[in-house]
Write a protein that holds these residues in place. Structure first.
Motif, PDB file in Angstrom:
ATOM      1  N   GLU A  46       2.609  -6.133  -3.464  1.00 23.81           N
ATOM      2  CA  GLU A  46       1.803  -6.724  -4.540  1.00 23.81           C
ATOM      3  C   GLU A  46       0.317  -6.729  -4.184  1.00 23.81           C
ATOM      4  O   GLU A  46      -0.546  -6.441  -5.029  1.00 23.81           O
ATOM      5  N   ILE A  47       0.010  -7.052  -2.928  1.00 24.50           N
ATOM      6  CA  ILE A  47      -1.405  -7.033  -2.505  1.00 24.50           C
ATOM      7  C   ILE A  47      -1.960  -5.621  -2.674  1.00 24.50           C
ATOM      8  O   ILE A  47      -3.055  -5.414  -3.208  1.00 24.50           O
ATOM      9  N   THR A  48      -1.170  -4.648  -2.243  1.00 26.07           N
ATOM     10  CA  THR A  48      -1.633  -3.257  -2.317  1.00 26.07           C
ATOM     11  C   THR A  48      -1.851  -2.846  -3.776  1.00 26.07           C
ATOM     12  O   THR A  48      -2.814  -2.150  -4.107  1.00 26.07           O
ATOM     13  N   GLU A  49      -0.972  -3.306  -4.651  1.00 25.84           N
ATOM     14  CA  GLU A  49      -1.106  -2.956  -6.067  1.00 25.84           C
ATOM     15  C   GLU A  49      -2.399  -3.552  -6.659  1.00 25.84           C
ATOM     16  O   GLU A  49      -3.099  -2.898  -7.438  1.00 25.84           O
ATOM     17  N   ILE A  50      -2.723  -4.771  -6.275  1.00 27.38           N
ATOM     18  CA  ILE A  50      -3.971  -5.377  -6.758  1.00 27.38           C
ATOM     19  C   ILE A  50      -5.163  -4.544  -6.287  1.00 27.38           C
ATOM     20  O   ILE A  50      -6.077  -4.237  -7.060  1.00 27.38           O
ATOM     21  N   VAL A  51      -5.138  -4.146  -5.030  1.00 29.31           N
ATOM     22  CA  VAL A  51      -6.240  -3.336  -4.494  1.00 29.31           C
ATOM     23  C   VAL A  51      -6.294  -1.993  -5.221  1.00 29.31           C
ATOM     24  O   VAL A  51      -7.367  -1.492  -5.573  1.00 29.31           O
ATOM     25  N   ARG A  52      -5.123  -1.433  -5.491  1.00 30.56           N
ATOM     26  CA  ARG A  52      -5.083  -0.148  -6.214  1.00 30.56           C
ATOM     27  C   ARG A  52      -5.726  -0.272  -7.591  1.00 30.56           C
ATOM     28  O   ARG A  52      -6.376   0.636  -8.074  1.00 30.56           O
ATOM     29  N   GLN A  53      -5.517  -1.432  -8.246  1.00 33.06           N
ATOM     30  CA  GLN A  53      -6.086  -1.606  -9.583  1.00 33.06           C
ATOM     31  C   GLN A  53      -7.575  -1.952  -9.524  1.00 33.06           C
ATOM     32  O   GLN A  53      -8.311  -1.712 -10.480  1.00 33.06           O
ATOM     33  N   LEU A  54      -8.015  -2.526  -8.425  1.00 33.98           N
ATOM     34  CA  LEU A  54      -9.440  -2.886  -8.311  1.00 33.98           C
ATOM     35  C   LEU A  54     -10.293  -1.721  -7.819  1.00 33.98           C
ATOM     36  O   LEU A  54     -11.483  -1.646  -8.149  1.00 33.98           O
ATOM     37  N   ALA A  55      -9.699  -0.827  -7.043  1.00 32.32           N
ATOM     38  CA  ALA A  55     -10.495   0.249  -6.440  1.00 32.32           C
ATOM     39  C   ALA A  55     -11.217   1.109  -7.485  1.00 32.32           C
ATOM     40  O   ALA A  55     -12.412   1.409  -7.316  1.00 32.32           O
ATOM     41  N   PRO A  56     -10.568   1.477  -8.592  1.00 31.93           N
ATOM     42  CA  PRO A  56     -11.291   2.291  -9.577  1.00 31.93           C
ATOM     43  C   PRO A  56     -12.445   1.533 -10.232  1.00 31.93           C
ATOM     44  O   PRO A  56     -13.329   2.131 -10.836  1.00 31.93           O
ATOM     45  N   LEU A  57     -12.455   0.209 -10.101  1.00 36.42           N
ATOM     46  CA  LEU A  57     -13.558  -0.576 -10.682  1.00 36.42           C
ATOM     47  C   LEU A  57     -14.705  -0.741  -9.689  1.00 36.42           C
ATOM     48  O   LEU A  57     -15.682  -1.419  -9.962  1.00 36.42           O
ATOM     49  N   GLY A  58     -14.549  -0.192  -8.493  1.00 32.67           N
ATOM     50  CA  GLY A  58     -15.679  -0.231  -7.553  1.00 32.67           C
ATOM     51  C   GLY A  58     -15.389  -0.952  -6.249  1.00 32.67           C
ATOM     52  O   GLY A  58     -16.265  -1.059  -5.388  1.00 32.67           O
ATOM     53  N   LEU A  59     -14.170  -1.440  -6.074  1.00 31.62           N
ATOM     54  CA  LEU A  59     -13.861  -2.113  -4.810  1.00 31.62           C
ATOM     55  C   LEU A  59     -13.870  -1.099  -3.671  1.00 31.62           C
ATOM     56  O   LEU A  59     -13.255  -0.035  -3.770  1.00 31.62           O
ATOM     57  N   ARG A  60     -14.597  -1.407  -2.601  1.00 32.06           N
ATOM     58  CA  ARG A  60     -14.727  -0.466  -1.485  1.00 32.06           C
ATOM     59  C   ARG A  60     -14.315  -1.047  -0.144  1.00 32.06           C
ATOM     60  O   ARG A  60     -13.902  -0.329   0.747  1.00 32.06           O
ATOM     61  N   ARG A  61     -14.489  -2.347   0.020  1.00 34.35           N
ATOM     62  CA  ARG A  61     -14.299  -2.914   1.360  1.00 34.35           C
ATOM     63  C   ARG A  61     -13.373  -4.113   1.311  1.00 34.35           C
ATOM     64  O   ARG A  61     -13.431  -4.919   0.355  1.00 34.35           O
ATOM     65  N   LEU A  62     -12.528  -4.207   2.309  1.00 28.84           N
ATOM     66  CA  LEU A  62     -11.520  -5.264   2.350  1.00 28.84           C
ATOM     67  C   LEU A  62     -11.626  -6.043   3.656  1.00 28.84           C
ATOM     68  O   LEU A  62     -11.955  -5.471   4.696  1.00 28.84           O
ATOM     69  N   ARG A  63     -11.310  -7.317   3.588  1.00 29.45           N
ATOM     70  CA  ARG A  63     -11.119  -8.100   4.807  1.00 29.45           C
ATOM     71  C   ARG A  63      -9.791  -8.833   4.688  1.00 29.45           C
ATOM     72  O   ARG A  63      -9.525  -9.487   3.683  1.00 29.45           O
ATOM     73  N   ILE A  64      -8.968  -8.721   5.710  1.00 28.16           N
ATOM     74  CA  ILE A  64      -7.689  -9.419   5.745  1.00 28.16           C
ATOM     75  C   ILE A  64      -7.899 -10.714   6.512  1.00 28.16           C
ATOM     76  O   ILE A  64      -8.386 -10.713   7.644  1.00 28.16           O
TER      77      ILE A  64
END
Ligand code: SAM
Length: 324
Positions: A46-64
């Motif tokens: 589920e976390i990965t899916e959220i990131v997948r949906q945000l990446a095309p909107l400009g998300l580039r960097r993640l912190r766990i």
């Protein structure tokens, strides 16, 4: 992805658990904590899916982050999945470092770029007193393991607490002379209803830097590590390999350049660390609904600045609850 004030949002901090192997005096109560029920916590998929949906909107960097992210099983599996998302350029981890000696290599191999280690003392008995857990932990060994594994940069975050560890500022600064580490002194934030977070225990960063300069001489301005996401200002002891920075949530705010949003372990997207600006993503995600309208709503509501200084001590949520 821009918010209502035109700030570009490209950085997501993801809390993957509310659990922790420490009970730091300024972050969690010692006992009586109600943990999130397992089904409420987002799965790695589920976390990965959220990131997948945000990446095309400009998300580039993640912190766990967490809680303590290394206590959640199979962390490298999540890192590997996030690494495979198109558009994600940088993945960082915030950890207390206890598990780094065993895990650093596997995390690097899975695609982790860098690490921030939180460490408030270099003396085992003090770590045990601040963290209220005696795990005979040596932060220098953990940071060395991270560097040896190729994680870069390695930052060491020290919350400075008057009367508890403020006499170790010079010892932490000295680490940067021989090691390529970035030591950042953080002003204690009076969050949560916790003893140990009174304003009187806050040590302003100016005082911290003056102590360092008194011991090591005038500090030089430094560029700071590449790929920094955050609000630290960096300086260097002349000739040192690493840098010294301060993070000043109390004495200066940096809301104007805030580039981040946060995802809680139970799937709430929070647009400000302080206050209650959030949208719940989990149920929509589990119902198979598109998340974009929720992201857009969250960004439209992201406040111009936080209200930390206007709130009474104790009126805020502990970082363990919202993902530090
Ligand atoms: N367990 C991980 C770690 O130790 O880095 C990630 C979560 S922890 C909540 C993230 C950071 O928040 C740590 O550096 C911690 O010291 C900091 N923190 C927690 N409560 C704080 C407070 N009241 N004031 C300042 N920093 C705080």
């Amino acid at each position: 992805m821009r918010d209502q004030f035109g700030r570009s949002i490209e950085y997501l901090r993801i809390s993957i658990t509310d659990r922790c192997n420490f009970r730091c005096i300024y972050c969690m109560p010692e006992r009586g904590i109600t943990w999130l029920p397992k089904p409420d916590i987002l799965s790695y998929e589920e976390i990965t899916e959220i990131v997948r949906q945000l990446a095309p909107l400009g998300l580039r960097r993640l912190r766990i982050t967490g809680g303590e992210p290394t206590v959640r099983p199979e962390l490298p599996t999540l890192i590997r999945a996030l690494r495979a998302v198109d558009g994600i350029e940088d993945i960082a981890l915030s950890t207390n470092g206890v598990k780094l000696p065993q895990m650093a290599e596997a995390l690097r191999a899975a695609g982790l770029d860098r690490v921030n280690m939180s460490s408030d003392s270099l003396r085992p008995e003090r770590i045990a007193a601040i963290a209220r857990r005696d795990l005979s932990f040596d932060p220098a060994i953990a940071a060395t393991a991270a560097t040896a594994a190729g994680l870069d940069p390695v930052k060491i975050n020290v919350v400075v607490i008057r009367g508890a560890n403020d006499d170790e500022v010079e010892d932490f600064a000295a680490l940067t002379i021989a090691q390529p580490w970035h030591v950042r002194f953080i002003e204690l934030m009076p969050v949560g209803d916790l003893a140990g977070t009174e304003f009187a225990r806050v040590v302003p960063s100016e005082e911290v830097l003056a102590r360092v300069a008194a011991r090591f001489g005038a500090l030089e301005e430094a560029a700071g590590p590449a790929r920094g996401n955050g609000p630290a200002r960096y300086q260097r002891i002349p000739g040192a390999r690493g840098t010294i920075g301060v993070i000043t949530p109390l004495t200066h705010t940096y809301c104007d350049s805030c580039n981040r949003v946060r995802l809680t372990a139970d799937g709430r997207l929070r647009t400000c660390l302080y206050g209650d600006h959030e949208v719940k993503l989990r149920d929509a995600l589990r119902a198979g609904e598109p998340l974009r309208p929720l992201f857009e709503r969250a960004l439209a509501e992201k406040p111009r600045e936080h209200e930390l200084l206007k709130l009474k001590v104790g009126g805020l949520k502990a970082l363990s609850e919202v993902g530090g």
